[in-house]
Write a protein that holds these residues in place. Structure first.
Motif, PDB file in Angstrom:
ATOM      1  N   CYS A 206      33.653  87.147  86.327  1.00 58.98           N
ATOM      2  CA  CYS A 206      32.203  86.952  86.410  1.00 58.98           C
ATOM      3  C   CYS A 206      31.797  85.803  85.473  1.00 58.98           C
ATOM      4  O   CYS A 206      32.163  85.808  84.295  1.00 58.98           O
ATOM      5  CB  CYS A 206      31.467  88.219  86.010  1.00 58.98           C
ATOM      6  N   PRO A 207      31.054  84.820  85.959  1.00 58.90           N
ATOM      7  CA  PRO A 207      30.659  83.687  85.112  1.00 58.90           C
ATOM      8  C   PRO A 207      29.965  84.120  83.829  1.00 58.90           C
ATOM      9  O   PRO A 207      30.215  83.561  82.753  1.00 58.90           O
ATOM     10  CB  PRO A 207      29.728  82.876  86.016  1.00 58.90           C
ATOM     11  N   GLU A 208      29.075  85.121  83.896  1.00 58.16           N
ATOM     12  CA  GLU A 208      28.351  85.559  82.718  1.00 58.16           C
ATOM     13  C   GLU A 208      29.298  86.152  81.676  1.00 58.16           C
ATOM     14  O   GLU A 208      29.083  86.010  80.465  1.00 58.16           O
ATOM     15  CB  GLU A 208      27.282  86.587  83.107  1.00 58.16           C
ATOM     16  N   LEU A 210      32.385  85.181  81.117  1.00 59.06           N
ATOM     17  CA  LEU A 210      33.001  84.039  80.449  1.00 59.06           C
ATOM     18  C   LEU A 210      32.042  83.440  79.430  1.00 59.06           C
ATOM     19  O   LEU A 210      32.424  83.141  78.286  1.00 59.06           O
ATOM     20  CB  LEU A 210      33.409  82.991  81.482  1.00 59.06           C
ATOM     21  N   LEU A 211      30.794  83.284  79.817  1.00 58.46           N
ATOM     22  CA  LEU A 211      29.803  82.694  78.921  1.00 58.46           C
ATOM     23  C   LEU A 211      29.598  83.564  77.685  1.00 58.46           C
ATOM     24  O   LEU A 211      29.564  83.071  76.551  1.00 58.46           O
ATOM     25  CB  LEU A 211      28.489  82.520  79.680  1.00 58.46           C
ATOM     26  N   ARG A 240      30.795  81.673  93.851  1.00 57.70           N
ATOM     27  CA  ARG A 240      31.404  82.068  92.580  1.00 57.70           C
ATOM     28  C   ARG A 240      32.111  80.872  91.938  1.00 57.70           C
ATOM     29  O   ARG A 240      32.030  80.673  90.722  1.00 57.70           O
ATOM     30  CB  ARG A 240      32.392  83.211  92.819  1.00 57.70           C
ATOM     31  N   ARG A 241      32.822  80.096  92.723  1.00 56.77           N
ATOM     32  CA  ARG A 241      33.500  78.916  92.177  1.00 56.77           C
ATOM     33  C   ARG A 241      32.491  77.929  91.605  1.00 56.77           C
ATOM     34  O   ARG A 241      32.699  77.356  90.527  1.00 56.77           O
ATOM     35  CB  ARG A 241      34.364  78.252  93.257  1.00 56.77           C
ATOM     36  N   ALA A 243      29.525  78.629  90.437  1.00 52.19           N
ATOM     37  CA  ALA A 243      28.947  79.191  89.213  1.00 52.19           C
ATOM     38  C   ALA A 243      29.900  79.043  88.035  1.00 52.19           C
ATOM     39  O   ALA A 243      29.481  78.726  86.913  1.00 52.19           O
ATOM     40  CB  ALA A 243      28.592  80.659  89.434  1.00 52.19           C
ATOM     41  N   LEU A 244      31.187  79.269  88.254  1.00 48.90           N
ATOM     42  CA  LEU A 244      32.168  79.094  87.174  1.00 48.90           C
ATOM     43  C   LEU A 244      32.283  77.630  86.774  1.00 48.90           C
ATOM     44  O   LEU A 244      32.398  77.310  85.577  1.00 48.90           O
ATOM     45  CB  LEU A 244      33.527  79.629  87.608  1.00 48.90           C
ATOM     46  N   GLU A 246      29.943  75.486  86.847  1.00 46.17           N
ATOM     47  CA  GLU A 246      28.743  75.188  86.047  1.00 46.17           C
ATOM     48  C   GLU A 246      28.906  75.696  84.614  1.00 46.17           C
ATOM     49  O   GLU A 246      28.509  75.006  83.665  1.00 46.17           O
ATOM     50  CB  GLU A 246      27.532  75.837  86.715  1.00 46.17           C
ATOM     51  N   VAL A 247      29.526  76.874  84.434  1.00 41.89           N
ATOM     52  CA  VAL A 247      29.758  77.402  83.092  1.00 41.89           C
ATOM     53  C   VAL A 247      30.748  76.513  82.342  1.00 41.89           C
ATOM     54  O   VAL A 247      30.573  76.228  81.150  1.00 41.89           O
ATOM     55  CB  VAL A 247      30.273  78.853  83.158  1.00 41.89           C
TER      56      VAL A 247
END
Length: 444
Positions: A206-208, A210-211, A240-241, A243-244, A246-247
């Motif tokens: 999940c991108p969040e 990771l952040l 999802r890709r 969003a990741l 962007e992170v």
């Protein structure tokens, strides 16, 4: 009792395991009960259990307790190879008749090449010609690596080791899925890198998550399997890709994209969305054959020199013969033809497996060479793996993949690639019968 005496207690339990008095899959008592029975403090019992886990003798399962491992494994090391007599459902190395033909043709072609190829020592970048061939081979819609940024290693695992070593120094942290490729766990342990599990869902990390992990304590990078995650088979969708990516851009983090299984399921690489923030790693081991293979790294331009130095320092440079064979396969079409044959084979094996395991809960992609089997409550993963091995079938419990073994789910991974389809069908039907028989052999 002196604090150091927890090791003495751990030694006694280890001796019981070695002597067979505590069998694989046996459940240890809750720590409070163990402490009372041994006349020690609960805090000392906790240290005993932690020491046994550190030695690779026991594993924890969420909400279920602590169990003796089916195969003792020292911390940071992979489990032993499956016994020669066991049917191998541990490794995802497929062997099709076409591979023997390709190998014979390749060796004959290289032998005709004036005896020059295969005896030259190459650096991480191989040759400009090899870089151009590899770059073209890895290119797909939305992704075209620069030949100058292509590096070669002896295999995919060496490519991952070089990437990890380039991103993180000993003591630093790399994020990853909470269940991940066991080889990366071993590499990180050898390099002194701490893996940090990141929350994931059906599409992967999940991108969040990771952040948040990076904000809490900075990471040095992240290791991801966006396509056909091992062991769960998850594949990230385009959103999802994005969003990741962007992170990664927002944080400045670099990701290692493990694309070793991507030939089985076409998906746009994460590297295509963040070419300056992703180290793309692939290999010919699964596509072609493990015996004669090449690891491939497509590096972000700013990291190419650092990655090349990492390859040299680790002694992970590809051998000349392997490089020549790999270029022959990629340029001549053999690698593409074998990948297509393996896609058909993997799909057929998945269909066979889902029929053989009817009424059991399986998780995975119908294009993958592996399947995740969630066990009934009557079984525990370590005990099930041990019982399967007694029946001549080698498989891996969830603890082999868990970044934190104490948080391993009650499941096993089944690699479908190695046996013949007839052997695979018989083995899977035997595993289904075993699953419904229940665990009546574990010493409680």
């Amino acid at each position: 009792m002196r604090p150091a005496d927890y090791r003495t207690v751990a030694d006694a339990i280890a001796a019981d395991i070695a002597a067979g008095r505590l069998r694989p899959g046996a459940r240890l008592p809750p720590q409070r009960d163990f402490a009372y029975a041994r006349g020690i403090a609960v805090s000392t019992a906790s240290r005993v259990y932690a020491e046994l886990a550190r030695r690779g003798l026991v594993t924890g399962e969420v909400g279920r307790g602590t169990y003796v491992r089916s195969e003792p494994a020292r911390a940071g090391l992979l489990r032993p190879e499956p016994p020669p007599a066991a049917l191998d459902l541990q490794r995802t190395h497929s062997r099709l008749p076409e591979q023997e033909v390709v190998l014979a043709e390749t060796l004959a072609a290289l032998a005709r090449d004036d005896g020059q190829i295969g005896f030259t020592q190459y650096g991480p970048a191989g040759t400009p010609s090899a870089q151009a061939i590899a770059a073209g081979f890895l290119a797909r819609a939305g992704y075209a690596p620069d030949p100058a940024d292509i590096l070669f290693t002896g295999n995919g695992r060496q490519a991952l080791a070089a990437a990890l070593a380039a991103l993180a120094a000993p003591g630093e942290r790399i994020g990853c899925e909470p269940l991940t490729y066991p080889g990366v766990k071993g590499i990180a342990a050898r390099l002194g890198i701490t893996l940090i599990p990141l929350a994931m869902d059906a599409e992967g990390v999940c991108p969040e998550a990771l952040l948040q992990a990076h904000r809490a304590t900075p990471l040095s990078g992240v290791y991801l399997q966006p396509t056909l995650h091992n062991p769960l088979g998850a594949t990230m969708g385009p959103a999802r890709r994005a969003a990741l990516a962007e992170v990664l851009d927002r944080t400045g983090l670099t990701a290692i994209e493990d694309a070793v299984y991507s030939f089985l399921a076409e998906a746009p690489p994460l590297a295509g969305l963040a070419p300056d923030r992703v180290i793309f790693v692939d290999s010919l081991s699964k596509r072609v054959m493990p015996a004669l293979t090449v690891g491939l790294i497509a590096a972000p331009p700013a990291l190419t020199d650092r990655l090349a130095a990492s390859v040299r320092q680790g002694a992970w440079t590809v051998l000349g013969l392997s490089l020549a064979a790999g270029m022959h396969w990629m340029a001549g079409g053999s690698a593409a033809a074998l990948a297509e044959a393996k896609r058909r084979d993997a799909a057929a094996r998945q269909a066979l497996a889902r029929a053989a395991l009817a009424d059991l809960r399986v998780v995975g992609d119908p294009q993958a060479y592996h399947l995740w089997l969630e066990l009934p409550e009557t079984w525990r993963a370590e005990a099930y793996a041990a019982a399967a091995l007694r029946q001549g079938i080698a498989l891996l419990p969830a603890s082999s993949f868990a970044v934190h073994p104490g948080h391993a789910p009650n499941a096993v991974r089944l690699a479908l690639a190695s046996p013949s389809r007839e052997e695979l069908d018989r083995a899977l039907r035997g595993l289904r019968r075993l699953a419904f028989a229940g665990d009546d052999q574990v010493v409680e």
